[in-house]
Enzyme design. Structure first.
Site, PDB file in Angstrom:
ATOM      1  N   LYS A  34     -30.366 -25.630  35.156  1.00 20.76           N
ATOM      2  CA  LYS A  34     -31.109 -24.721  34.288  1.00 20.76           C
ATOM      3  C   LYS A  34     -31.636 -23.505  35.058  1.00 20.76           C
ATOM      4  O   LYS A  34     -31.990 -22.492  34.444  1.00 20.76           O
ATOM      5  CB  LYS A  34     -32.263 -25.456  33.608  1.00 20.76           C
ATOM      6  CG  LYS A  34     -31.819 -26.456  32.524  1.00 20.76           C
ATOM      7  CD  LYS A  34     -33.015 -27.140  31.880  1.00 20.76           C
ATOM      8  CE  LYS A  34     -32.638 -27.965  30.662  1.00 20.76           C
ATOM      9  NZ  LYS A  34     -32.042 -29.264  30.981  1.00 20.76           N
ATOM     10  N   SER A  38     -37.956 -29.353  30.547  1.00 22.62           N
ATOM     11  CA  SER A  38     -36.502 -29.401  30.687  1.00 22.62           C
ATOM     12  C   SER A  38     -35.835 -29.605  29.333  1.00 22.62           C
ATOM     13  O   SER A  38     -34.846 -30.337  29.210  1.00 22.62           O
ATOM     14  CB  SER A  38     -36.093 -30.512  31.662  1.00 22.62           C
ATOM     15  OG  SER A  38     -34.868 -30.226  32.267  1.00 22.62           O
ATOM     16  N   SER A  52     -30.479 -31.215  35.486  1.00 22.57           N
ATOM     17  CA  SER A  52     -31.187 -30.054  34.922  1.00 22.57           C
ATOM     18  C   SER A  52     -31.577 -28.995  35.943  1.00 22.57           C
ATOM     19  O   SER A  52     -32.124 -27.965  35.557  1.00 22.57           O
ATOM     20  CB  SER A  52     -32.434 -30.519  34.160  1.00 22.57           C
ATOM     21  OG  SER A  52     -32.068 -31.086  32.934  1.00 22.57           O
TER      22      SER A  52
END
Length: 472
Positions: free
Chosen positions: A160, A215, A157
């Site tokens: 991101k 997340s 993640s």
């Protein structure tokens, strides 16, 4: 070892690798507890010698699988990840390529640890287990030390950050969106979720809090839908990566969920963080420790009126919020953490001490120690602040849109700044001589220099107040 009863509720072990609570008792490596999500089949996470577990699950369900795992654990065996195994069943330790990208400087393309210590400089921390890491000065872009900086690894993640770099500037934060079922399609099983519900409306601000703090892949997919869809967003993220000179990165999913071929590097993740931190809203979200997130709209049985509640969410960045065995890091102000089965734990953080602002990225440290990714990041930050002025940089973080030399490094020796205009002039020298050619060459050089000057002006961003409150 006590074998727990068969599981009957799903619990998160890690950010994306979600298993049942009884696996924790077997010593399965993972990450801190996260949000409750739907169950993930064990077969999606483990391979031989857990084949017996999969067969047991197929025959008798999860209870049989739990028994099989208990038998494995009692025999001293541990489920292995789906990496190629060495003789004897021990997972093979992956090795970095002998040659990697030289963007940022030739030294960054070498495998192993790269550091140029001056006399009196502190030694690097001992027992750093990350497969790849990098510590750099966020404002000057100088890389103070690195280890396999350009090794292309699953990013989890932390990807991101690139999603935010790409989409955040395009959507006004006060824009409202009512979620439809198609917005939430395509999420990988076991995805981390913030709790977005179909039929409810959310502001863009709400959704970004869900992305940065929890997340939430559900929030990512809704924002992607608002951006024109996942395929368009993925394409734009790859284009943004190229613009940032993050050539180690290949995006297949905007949320960082494991996909074969989806990779990034410690160098690239640091570029994504540095780019995002130019944006005030990005800095706000990255530094937020806790927030209220909109809940479901429900009808009050007594009054008959509908009311929408909210619930608190906390940032999963343990250097920001702290956890058992991990204290909040003095001066921390973000940025993003991640975990998947293939990526292990990943983390990029930014912290300030005095006038120095450092960025650190750690990818896939040894999972035997709890919170190892945060502990190693904190050690590297401590070292970086202590090493101020006592090391020669091993490279440079590429500025967005800057020229690069033939090896991919920003123009100038070993990634040193100041060579971009010269390279533009060198290209001009290859053109036919004459007034027009000379003018074009000069103009090209001027434009490149102006671009770098503008980046230099904007890179001195103020970190949120949180960093100042938590300075040591």
């Amino acid at each position: 070892m006590r074998c727990p009863p068969p599981p009957h509720w799903p619990t998160a072990l890690g950010e994306l690798g979600y298993l049942d609570p009884w696996l924790a008792g077997l010593g399965v490596p993972g990450a801190p507890m996260g949000l409750y999500v739907r169950r993930v089949p064990i077969s999606s996470h483990y391979s031989a010698p857990a084949a017996r577990t999969r067969r047991a699950a197929a025959r008798g369900g999860l209870a049989s699988a739990a028994l099989a795992l208990c038998l494995l654990a009692a025999a001293g065996a541990q489920p292995s990840y789906a990496d190629e195994n060495e003789p004897g069943g021990k997972p093979a330790e992956p090795k970095p390529p002998a040659q990697m990208s030289t963007i940022g400087g030739e030294q960054l393309g070498r495998p192993g640890t790269q550091v140029n210590l001056k006399k009196g400089a502190p030694e690097l921390p001992e027992k750093l287990s990350g497969r790849s890491w990098i510590v750099s000065d966020a404002e000057s872009g100088k890389v103070l030390a690195a280890h396999n900086a350009h090794w292309r690894l699953p990013p989890a993640s932390t990807l991101k950050m690139l999603f935010a770099d790409t989409v955040l500037p395009k959507l006004p934060k006060d824009r409202n969106h009512k979620v439809v079922s198609s917005d939430l399609e395509g999420m990988g099983e076991g995805s981390s979720l913030v709790g977005v519900k179909e039929g409810e409306s959310y502001t863009v601000h709400d959704l970004w809090l869900g992305v940065f703090l929890r997340s939430g892949n559900d929030a990512v997919h809704v924002l992607s839908a608002m951006n024109g869809g996942v395929p368009k967003t993925v394409r734009e993220m790859n284009e943004k990566a190229r613009a940032l000179h993050a050539d180690d990165t290949e995006v297949l999913s905007p949320d960082g969920y494991d996909h074969k071929g989806q990779v990034s590097s410690a160098y690239d993740l640091t570029l994504f963080a540095r780019s995002g931190l130019q944006n005030e809203e990005f800095r706000e979200y990255a530094a937020t420790a806790t927030a209220k997130f909109p809940g479901e709209t429900k009808k009050d049985k007594k009054t008959g009126k509908t009311k929408r509640g909210s619930f608190q969410i906390q940032n999963t960045n343990r250097l920001l919020t702290g956890d058992v065995g991990v204290d909040p890091y003095p001066g921390i102000a973000g940025v993003k953490n991640g975990f998947t089965t293939n990526a292990g734990n990943t983390f990029t953080g930014v912290a300030q001490r005095g006038d120095r602002v450092l960025l650190v990225t750690v990818m896939h440290p040894d999972a035997k120690e709890a919170h190892s990714v945060y502990k190693e990041a904190a050690k590297l930050l401590d070292w970086g602040f202590d090493a101020d002025g006592k090391v020669e940089p091993v490279g440079l973080l590429a500025a967005p849109g800057s020229a690069t030399n033939g090896g991919g490094a920003p123009a100038g020796k070993d990634g040193e700044a100041g060579g971009s205009g010269s390279r533009a002039a060198a290209h001009a020298a290859d053109k036919p001589s004459g007034g027009a050619g000379t003018a074009l060459g000069i103009m090209a050089g001027v434009l490149v220099v102006l671009a770098l000057v503008a980046y230099g002006v904007h890179r001195r961003w103020p970190l949120p107040e949180l960093a100042r409150r938590r300075r040591g």
